[in-house]
Design a protein around this motif. Sequence first.
Motif, PDB file in Angstrom:
ATOM      1  N   CYS A 213       0.844  -1.194   0.000  1.00  0.00           N
ATOM      2  CA  CYS A 213       0.000   0.000   0.000  1.00  0.00           C
ATOM      3  C   CYS A 213       0.882   1.248   0.000  1.00  0.00           C
ATOM      4  CB  CYS A 213      -0.903  -0.009   1.230  1.00  0.00           C
ATOM      5  SG  CYS A 213      -1.820   1.527   1.424  1.00  0.00           S
TER       6      CYS A 213
ATOM      7  N   CYS B 261      -0.079   3.377   3.623  1.00  0.00           N
ATOM      8  CA  CYS B 261       0.347   2.948   4.963  1.00  0.00           C
ATOM      9  C   CYS B 261       1.505   1.961   4.915  1.00  0.00           C
ATOM     10  CB  CYS B 261      -0.834   2.337   5.714  1.00  0.00           C
ATOM     11  SG  CYS B 261      -1.308   0.705   5.121  1.00  0.00           S
TER      12      CYS B 261
ATOM     13  N   CYS C 106      -6.942  -1.151   0.416  1.00  0.00           N
ATOM     14  CA  CYS C 106      -6.020  -1.643   1.437  1.00  0.00           C
ATOM     15  C   CYS C 106      -6.804  -2.183   2.633  1.00  0.00           C
ATOM     16  CB  CYS C 106      -5.094  -0.515   1.865  1.00  0.00           C
ATOM     17  SG  CYS C 106      -4.006  -0.970   3.219  1.00  0.00           S
TER      18      CYS C 106
ATOM     19  N   CYS D  19      -5.701   0.450   5.766  1.00  0.00           N
ATOM     20  CA  CYS D  19      -6.078   1.874   5.832  1.00  0.00           C
ATOM     21  C   CYS D  19      -7.154   2.243   4.822  1.00  0.00           C
ATOM     22  CB  CYS D  19      -4.857   2.754   5.636  1.00  0.00           C
ATOM     23  SG  CYS D  19      -4.254   2.795   3.939  1.00  0.00           S
TER      24      CYS D  19
ATOM     25  N   TYR E  45      -6.981   2.543   1.662  1.00  0.00           N
ATOM     26  CA  TYR E  45      -6.532   3.306   0.498  1.00  0.00           C
ATOM     27  C   TYR E  45      -7.083   2.652  -0.771  1.00  0.00           C
ATOM     28  CZ  TYR E  45      -3.479   5.056  -3.200  1.00  0.00           C
ATOM     29  OH  TYR E  45      -3.005   5.592  -4.378  1.00  0.00           O
TER      30      TYR E  45
HETATM   31 ZN   LIG Z   1      -2.907   1.044   3.421  1.00  0.00          ZN
END
Ligand SMILES: [Zn+2]
Length: 280
Positions: A29, A32, A48, A51, A53
């Motif tokens: 990712c 993070c 992700c 997090c 994402y």
């Molecule tokens: Zn992430």
Amino acid sequence: MSWFTRKDKGILTPTESKREAPDGLWYQCPSCKKAMHTREHRLLAYTCSNCNYHEKIGSQEYFELLFDQTKYTELDAMLSSGDPLNFVDTKKYPDRIRATEKKTGLKDAVRTAHGKMNDADIVISAMDFSFIGGSMGSVVGEKIARGIDYALEHKIPFLMISKSGGARMMEAGFSLMQMAKTSAKLALLAEAGIPYISLLTDPTTGGVTASYAMLGDFNISEPGALIGFAGPRVIRETIGKDLPKGFQSAEFVLEHGFLDFIVDRKDLKDKLSSLLGMLA
Ligand SMILES: [Zn+2]
């Protein structure tokens, strides 16, 4: 050193009894830095697990996520760009097109397809950022216009998935005309009472934001997407002021009333279906 030599020759292991190889297909990712297996990442709709994402994906991935059993019919698949201005920058425009076609396997920066989403018909146009920054030239405008025509003719809702740096510079004025063309087609769709949903993904900027991306009956976005017209530097220099924190993020744009809601990509298909169900 007998353990260096192989005693039995011609040992073959059938594929099905081979162990699932740790094939090095890991996704890290960018937000993070957590690593996850690409298979898991794909199952989470390319978000992700840590997090949330939302990785940038292209038309192929969106078609796989949204169309039932990934079954769809692509419309105007072979449409490709001319060179109306004999444009040359570091390369001749036709050479750039051919090189990009070869690199991406795409014919231009948008693909349109008709299929079923949760058993209901839908036409989806999805942009590809990998094709010259998802720039909007004549082919992008024409394919979207034809997609809308198709939706009109068959009375099917239209979904636009935008991801673009804006107009294609190599087609200059011809690119800008696509804003008017697509907007006029969308007006016909609105007159006919056929739903149009616009999904803005990371990034949606320039002439795309200024035309079809903001004309949906619902304008929705993925979390964290960059949405704007001009870049932050240009705006800062023009107004001579510092910009607020989070400026041009989907969340900021939502708070200021330009979006209807933000949808997590994992819920996208079901949210779209229930929304279209309400509009039907
Ligand atoms: Zn992430």
